[in-house]
Each structure stands twice: as structure tokens, then as C-alpha cells.
Motif scaffolding. Structure first.
Motif, PDB file in Angstrom:
ATOM      1  N   PHE A 214       0.654  -1.557   0.204  1.00  0.00           N
ATOM      2  CA  PHE A 214      -0.087   0.031   0.553  1.00  0.00           C
ATOM      3  C   PHE A 214       0.508   0.915   0.032  1.00  0.00           C
ATOM      4  O   PHE A 214       0.758   2.125  -0.884  1.00  0.00           O
ATOM      5  CB  PHE A 214      -1.058   0.051   1.405  1.00  0.00           C
ATOM      6  N   ILE A 215       1.914   1.389   0.568  1.00  0.00           N
ATOM      7  CA  ILE A 215       2.359   2.471   0.797  1.00  0.00           C
ATOM      8  C   ILE A 215       3.331   2.524  -0.584  1.00  0.00           C
ATOM      9  O   ILE A 215       3.785   4.216  -0.652  1.00  0.00           O
ATOM     10  CB  ILE A 215       3.502   2.067   2.122  1.00  0.00           C
TER      11      ILE A 215
ATOM     12  N   THR B  96      -0.991   7.312   4.192  1.00  0.00           N
ATOM     13  CA  THR B  96      -1.217   5.860   4.377  1.00  0.00           C
ATOM     14  C   THR B  96      -1.888   4.851   4.885  1.00  0.00           C
ATOM     15  O   THR B  96      -3.224   5.615   5.058  1.00  0.00           O
ATOM     16  CB  THR B  96       0.294   5.815   5.835  1.00  0.00           C
ATOM     17  N   PRO B  97      -1.605   3.762   5.038  1.00  0.00           N
ATOM     18  CA  PRO B  97      -2.606   3.340   4.993  1.00  0.00           C
ATOM     19  C   PRO B  97      -3.871   3.003   5.978  1.00  0.00           C
ATOM     20  O   PRO B  97      -4.478   3.430   6.296  1.00  0.00           O
ATOM     21  CB  PRO B  97      -1.895   1.213   5.166  1.00  0.00           C
TER      22      PRO B  97
ATOM     23  N   LEU C 272      -8.735  11.249  -0.473  1.00  0.00           N
ATOM     24  CA  LEU C 272      -9.437  10.027  -0.299  1.00  0.00           C
ATOM     25  C   LEU C 272      -9.677   9.746  -1.318  1.00  0.00           C
ATOM     26  O   LEU C 272     -10.064   8.104  -2.459  1.00  0.00           O
ATOM     27  CB  LEU C 272     -10.284   9.650   1.011  1.00  0.00           C
ATOM     28  N   ILE C 273      -9.989  10.454  -2.397  1.00  0.00           N
ATOM     29  CA  ILE C 273     -11.205  10.001  -4.183  1.00  0.00           C
ATOM     30  C   ILE C 273      -9.706   9.763  -4.690  1.00  0.00           C
ATOM     31  O   ILE C 273      -9.698   9.010  -5.601  1.00  0.00           O
ATOM     32  CB  ILE C 273     -11.127  10.885  -4.170  1.00  0.00           C
ATOM     33  N   LYS C 274      -8.219  10.036  -5.151  1.00  0.00           N
ATOM     34  CA  LYS C 274      -7.062   9.751  -5.240  1.00  0.00           C
ATOM     35  C   LYS C 274      -6.903   8.089  -5.141  1.00  0.00           C
ATOM     36  O   LYS C 274      -6.342   7.990  -5.774  1.00  0.00           O
ATOM     37  CB  LYS C 274      -5.832  10.428  -5.352  1.00  0.00           C
ATOM     38  N   ALA C 275      -6.953   8.039  -3.827  1.00  0.00           N
ATOM     39  CA  ALA C 275      -6.545   6.670  -3.084  1.00  0.00           C
ATOM     40  C   ALA C 275      -7.759   6.354  -2.995  1.00  0.00           C
ATOM     41  O   ALA C 275      -7.041   4.734  -3.543  1.00  0.00           O
ATOM     42  CB  ALA C 275      -6.544   6.781  -1.677  1.00  0.00           C
ATOM     43  N   ARG C 276      -8.954   5.850  -3.344  1.00  0.00           N
ATOM     44  CA  ARG C 276      -9.828   5.093  -3.582  1.00  0.00           C
ATOM     45  C   ARG C 276      -9.572   4.218  -4.872  1.00  0.00           C
ATOM     46  O   ARG C 276      -9.954   2.652  -4.031  1.00  0.00           O
ATOM     47  CB  ARG C 276     -11.720   5.185  -4.028  1.00  0.00           C
TER      48      ARG C 276
ATOM     49  N   ILE D  13      -6.251  -3.041  -5.098  1.00  0.00           N
ATOM     50  CA  ILE D  13      -5.076  -4.310  -3.787  1.00  0.00           C
ATOM     51  C   ILE D  13      -6.863  -5.125  -3.367  1.00  0.00           C
ATOM     52  O   ILE D  13      -6.055  -6.187  -3.635  1.00  0.00           O
ATOM     53  CB  ILE D  13      -5.185  -3.234  -3.279  1.00  0.00           C
ATOM     54  N   ASN D  14      -7.740  -4.265  -3.114  1.00  0.00           N
ATOM     55  CA  ASN D  14      -8.832  -5.164  -2.830  1.00  0.00           C
ATOM     56  C   ASN D  14      -8.730  -6.000  -3.813  1.00  0.00           C
ATOM     57  O   ASN D  14      -9.437  -7.565  -3.322  1.00  0.00           O
ATOM     58  CB  ASN D  14     -10.157  -4.740  -2.073  1.00  0.00           C
TER      59      ASN D  14
END
Length: 143
Positions: A26-27, A38-39, A106-110, A116-117
Motif C-alpha cells: 500500500f505504501i 498512509t494505510p 481519499l478520492i485519489k486513493a480509492r 488491491i482489494n
């Protein structure tokens, strides 16, 4: 090449190894994509999308110590992803609220989190995923 852990029955070792590898992945993916959180931050920010929360509430919700939450909030606040607001009922107490910048992060990370999920679930049936979730939830509830 064979899997060196195929016959390994050490549940704690396997769980902690998987957690460590997943966190590092994730990192790496976040940094590669210019994401500044970060996660650990994602859990806080996703929780705050539901509304502001106290530090104590976040600690209980995410199963982490208050001192850890304080450090995470300090770093998120320094990046303007969250803000502390005084509690209307008790001015000694602070609530944490996500900012627009935090929502944008969060929009960028989603999509990365979703990918990954999906990668984790790949190759498993729905029943196997449900069994995996049952084991994880059981561990969380026991400890």
C-alpha cells in the motif's frame, strides 16, 4: 517455483507476514501515485466521511491506542486533511472532521485501494472470500 509457506501452519506468523507485506505494498502504491496518506490514515479518513468523531471514538473504531490516533491526526492536520473542532457539549473535548483536501486525497486513493482489494480476492471463490472474512473478523473480535 514452490511457495515456501505452503505447508506452514503458524497462523500468527502467516497473519503478521501478510499484514506486513500488504502494508508495504500500500505504501509503495500510494507513493508511486503521489498519494500523501498512509494505510493507517485511510481508516481515519474513511471513518470521518460518516461525520466528525472524537479521538476516543476513532481509537475504539479502528482498534488503535489513543496516543497512536493523536499522532496520526497530528500528521493529517499538518497536511490540512483533517481539522480539530471543539465539541459543542464539552469545550475541553475535540472532534475531528475531514476537510475538502482530505476528501480529495481519499478520492485519489480509492481506486488503488479497490485494485488491491480486487488483487487479494483474485483466484478465490465467493465462499472462500467469505470464509477469509469470517476468520479475520473472528481475530478482531477475540483480541
Amino acid at each position: 517455483m514452490s511457495n515456501p509457506h505452503e505447508n506452514d501452519n503458524r497462523l500468527i506468523f502467516l497473519s503478521l507476514s501478510a499484514q506486513h507485506l500488504l502494508k508495504n505494498h500500500f505504501i509503495y502504491e500510494f507513493k508511486k501515485n503521489g498519494i500523501q496518506i498512509t494505510p493507517a490514515h485511510t481508516g481515519i479518513l474513511f471513518s470521518l466521511l460518516e461525520g466528525h468523531k472524537s479521538m476516543n471514538n476513532l481509537s475504539k473504531l479502528l482498534n488503535i491506542r489513543n496516543s497512536t490516533v493523536t499522532g496520526l491526526i497530528d500528521r493529517l492536520e499538518a497536511k490540512n486533511f483533517v481539522e480539530r473542532v471543539s465539541d459543542l457539549g464539552d469545550r475541553r473535548r475535540w472532534n475531528i472532521r475531514i476537510t475538502d483536501m482530505g476528501k480529495e486525497e481519499l478520492i485519489k486513493a480509492r481506486p488503488i485501494i479497490k485494485r488491491i482489494n480486487d488483487d487479494i480476492a483474485e483466484g478465490f471463490t465467493e465462499d472462500e472470500i467469505n470464509a477469509f472474512k469470517k476468520v479475520l473478523k473472528s481475530i478482531i473480535n477475540k483480541y
